[in-house]
Design an enzyme around this catalytic site. Structure first.
Site, mmCIF file in Angstrom:
data_model
loop_
_atom_site.group_PDB
_atom_site.id
_atom_site.type_symbol
_atom_site.label_atom_id
_atom_site.label_comp_id
_atom_site.label_asym_id
_atom_site.label_seq_id
_atom_site.Cartn_x
_atom_site.Cartn_y
_atom_site.Cartn_z
ATOM 1 N N HIS A 309 -8.538 132.705 18.656
ATOM 2 C CA HIS A 309 -7.529 132.574 19.713
ATOM 3 C C HIS A 309 -7.085 131.120 19.778
ATOM 4 O O HIS A 309 -7.900 130.222 19.593
ATOM 5 C CB HIS A 309 -8.117 132.999 21.069
ATOM 6 C CG HIS A 309 -7.068 133.268 22.090
ATOM 7 N ND1 HIS A 309 -6.526 132.280 22.863
ATOM 8 C CD2 HIS A 309 -6.454 134.423 22.430
ATOM 9 C CE1 HIS A 309 -5.612 132.823 23.653
ATOM 10 N NE2 HIS A 309 -5.545 134.115 23.419
ATOM 11 N N ASP A 366 -8.337 141.927 21.861
ATOM 12 C CA ASP A 366 -7.931 143.078 21.067
ATOM 13 C C ASP A 366 -9.054 143.691 20.240
ATOM 14 O O ASP A 366 -8.874 144.741 19.636
ATOM 15 C CB ASP A 366 -6.789 142.672 20.106
ATOM 16 C CG ASP A 366 -5.517 142.395 20.871
ATOM 17 O OD1 ASP A 366 -5.248 143.127 21.828
ATOM 18 O OD2 ASP A 366 -4.802 141.443 20.512
HETATM 19 N N1 ACO Z 1 -10.187 135.364 10.493
HETATM 20 C C1 ACO Z 1 -10.501 134.380 9.611
HETATM 21 N N2 ACO Z 1 -10.175 133.093 9.767
HETATM 22 C C2 ACO Z 1 -9.497 132.760 10.866
HETATM 23 C C3 ACO Z 1 -9.133 133.705 11.848
HETATM 24 C C4 ACO Z 1 -9.497 135.062 11.630
HETATM 25 N N3 ACO Z 1 -9.184 135.997 12.504
HETATM 26 N N4 ACO Z 1 -8.460 133.099 12.853
HETATM 27 C C5 ACO Z 1 -8.386 131.804 12.533
HETATM 28 N N5 ACO Z 1 -9.020 131.586 11.327
HETATM 29 C C6 ACO Z 1 -9.221 130.292 10.665
HETATM 30 C C7 ACO Z 1 -7.953 129.791 9.984
HETATM 31 O O1 ACO Z 1 -7.875 130.216 8.650
HETATM 32 C C8 ACO Z 1 -8.094 128.291 10.127
HETATM 33 O O2 ACO Z 1 -9.036 127.883 9.181
HETATM 34 P P1 ACO Z 1 -8.863 126.406 8.488
HETATM 35 O O3 ACO Z 1 -9.015 125.416 9.610
HETATM 36 O O4 ACO Z 1 -9.949 126.323 7.472
HETATM 37 O O5 ACO Z 1 -7.474 126.379 7.885
HETATM 38 C C9 ACO Z 1 -8.772 128.125 11.497
HETATM 39 O O6 ACO Z 1 -9.520 129.345 11.695
HETATM 40 C C10 ACO Z 1 -7.791 127.913 12.645
HETATM 41 O O7 ACO Z 1 -6.851 128.985 12.617
HETATM 42 P P2 ACO Z 1 -5.326 128.848 13.035
HETATM 43 O O8 ACO Z 1 -4.556 129.943 12.381
HETATM 44 O O9 ACO Z 1 -4.859 127.449 12.832
HETATM 45 O O10 ACO Z 1 -5.445 129.127 14.591
HETATM 46 P P3 ACO Z 1 -4.250 129.473 15.561
HETATM 47 O O11 ACO Z 1 -4.661 128.973 16.889
HETATM 48 O O12 ACO Z 1 -2.956 128.994 15.013
HETATM 49 O O13 ACO Z 1 -4.199 131.078 15.539
HETATM 50 C C11 ACO Z 1 -4.682 133.335 16.006
HETATM 51 C C12 ACO Z 1 -4.783 131.878 16.500
HETATM 52 C C13 ACO Z 1 -3.239 133.658 15.602
HETATM 53 C C14 ACO Z 1 -5.076 134.261 17.140
HETATM 54 C C15 ACO Z 1 -5.611 133.511 14.789
HETATM 55 O O14 ACO Z 1 -6.956 133.260 15.187
HETATM 56 C C16 ACO Z 1 -5.504 134.908 14.172
HETATM 57 O O15 ACO Z 1 -4.636 135.131 13.309
HETATM 58 N N6 ACO Z 1 -6.387 135.875 14.588
HETATM 59 C C17 ACO Z 1 -6.284 137.238 14.122
HETATM 60 C C18 ACO Z 1 -5.164 137.976 14.850
HETATM 61 C C19 ACO Z 1 -5.513 138.283 16.286
HETATM 62 O O16 ACO Z 1 -6.595 138.779 16.608
HETATM 63 N N7 ACO Z 1 -4.560 138.016 17.187
HETATM 64 C C20 ACO Z 1 -4.689 138.332 18.622
HETATM 65 C C21 ACO Z 1 -4.840 137.095 19.429
HETATM 66 S S1 ACO Z 1 -5.066 137.503 21.120
HETATM 67 C C22 ACO Z 1 -3.522 137.943 21.635
HETATM 68 O O17 ACO Z 1 -2.538 137.427 21.236
HETATM 69 C C23 ACO Z 1 -3.423 139.038 22.562
#
Ligand code: ACO
Length: 431
Positions: A309, A366
């Protein structure tokens, strides 16, 4: 009174500087007000994804992502989940205070008496192919409300804004159920105003003309709780979208339809649908390890859906409540879903894996919600629609707050231009 705190920013190359005041909210970190920065220094700020940027002041919802705290109008989500109802929470988000009994009665009456959609709107559904995604139908139908209820609506009139809020909260379940019924070929069901909000929705979803619906009360209670947990979440992508569209003076139905389309993406509300599909793909707890390996592989676009998140770097407090509720609901409904075993194994494995620990990736709202929706008989493609029904209360509360704030301006970010420098047009023959 002490002087307001100031951050001084100096551009040494030009010797121009800006004195930027700090703004304190009730809770949370102070923010640097950069409103005069461009005028003082000739510079914009750059923050793609808005990781360090507050786009507005708001008194509706507070999140402390490090501590895993979520408050609606100051009330902890845990207390609202344990004691309140979705409709009471919707009232709270809109009005700022919990309703007194008479106030709630009036609100419930108003919402119950705006549940029907215009008969002509029903015809719109016939235009969709039978396998259209319900989010596509929902977005189109809600935007179309502008054509039915917008004529005499003024976004500057508080009474009109309130009426639009009531209409949206009331009609959203009717439209959502219509999206589902159209996809399965059932006749659309009229709302029954003698039922409570969530019960009414479940009847519109599942009641067929040929027999009365026997609904387990556990189902309505579980859905009501999920709606409370999804009702608002401060300036997330869809709410920010509603505000950006709202800032142009667009009508509330158009603004909320934009929120619906923003919610649809798998990085946001679409994750609940994606989680269930992913759990089904993983299939059994034995395959969890390879899923974790894929999620960690930088050369693989696979991510653990329902994990991570932008704001929570700790447990999402909503996920904690939903996890507990998931076990309870499945037990009470007598459902034995092997996907719950896969989900628990996945959570356990991720929470002790360095990759997830270092990045503070925890299950989000979720992760478990889909398993509950599935146990209630709601099809996977409708999961994000469920989210949209609940979030409408938050979206419209933000839209109203925006219009109540004096001096609101159109939202208009700037950019860093990386295209070609100025150049002369080349005639076709010389290219
Ligand atoms: N699985 C694996 N790796 C992940 C995940 C994941 N679900 N989420 C983040 N990471 C990693 C990224 O690859 C990144 O790694 P790095 O630093 O080595 O490059 C690091 O964690 C940070 O991730 P970002 O994408 O920069 O984080 P951001 O804050 O931009 O994204 C998000 C947040 C979109 C929720 C992301 O965690 C994600 O895609 N999760 C899966 C989708 C999801 O569950 N979305 C629902 C969110 S809750 C809502 O909106 C209701």
């Amino acid at each position: 009174m002490s002087d307001p705190k100031i951050v001084k920013l100096v551009d040494e190359s030009s010797n121009r500087s800006s004195e930027l005041p700090l703004i304190n909210g009730t809770l949370g970190p102070a923010c640097i007000d950069i409103g005069t920065l461009y005028k003082d220094t000739g510079h914009f700020t750059y923050d793609p994804g808005y990781g360090s940027t507050a786009s507005t002041k708001s008194a509706i919802t507070y999140i402390d992502g490090d501590q895993g705290v979520l408050l609606y109008r100051g009330y902890p989500i845990e207390q609202l989940a344990a004691n309140s109802s979705f409709l009471e929470v919707a009232y709270l988000l809109l009005n700022g205070e919990l309703p007194k009994p008479e106030e709630f009665k009036t609100f419930e009456h108003d919402v119950s008496h705006h549940t029907m959609m215009h008969e002509s709107l029903k015809n719109f559904f016939q235009g969709f192919h039978h396998d259209a995604h319900p989010m596509a139908m929902l977005a189109a139908a809600v935007a179309s409300l502008s054509a039915f209820y917008h004529d005499d609506l003024s976004v500057d009139d508080p009474a009109d804004r309130k009426l639009a809020a009531i209409r949206l909260i009331a009609k959203m379940p009717t439209i959502a159920a219509a999206c589902y019924r159209y996809s399965v070929g059932w006749p659309l069901r009229y709302p029954r105003n003698n039922l409570e909000y969530v019960d009414r929705f479940l009847h519109m979803m599942f009641e067929v003309p040929s027999e009365p619906l026997q609904m387990n009360p556990v189902a309505a209670k579980a859905l009501d709780l999920l709606f409370i947990l999804h009702a608002d979440h401060e300036q997330n992508a869809s709410t920010s979208t509603v505000r950006l569209v709202g800032s142009t003076g667009a009508n509330p139905y158009a603004s909320i339809a934009a929120g619906i389309t923003a919610l649809w993406g798998p990085a946001h509300g679409g994750a609940n649908e994606a989680v269930l599909k992913q759990l089904e793909e993983i299939g059994t707890p034995d395959n969890v390890e390879s899923a974790i390996l894929r999620a960690k592989d930088k050369n693989d676009s696979f991510r653990l859906m329902g994990f991570g998140h932008r704001v929570y770097k700790n447990f999402d407090p909503r996920a904690k409540i939903i996890r507990e509720m998931c076990h309870k609901v499945l037990a009470e409904l007598g459902v034995n879903d092997p996907l719950l075993d896969v989900a628990m194994k996945l959570e356990e494995a991720a929470l002790k894996d360095d990759y997830f620990v270092e990045r503070k990736l925890y299950p989000n709202v979720d992760f478990y919600s889909g398993i509950i929706y599935k146990a209630l008989g709601i099809p996977t493609e409708m999961f994000t629609v469920m989210f949209a029904i609940a979030r409408t209360s938050g979206w419209i509360a933000h839209w109203i707050e925006q219009h109540e704030t004096p001096g609101s301006r159109i939202g208009r970010p700037r950019q860093i231009y990386t295209g070609s420098d100025v150049r002369d047009y080349v005639p076709t023959a010389k290219r």
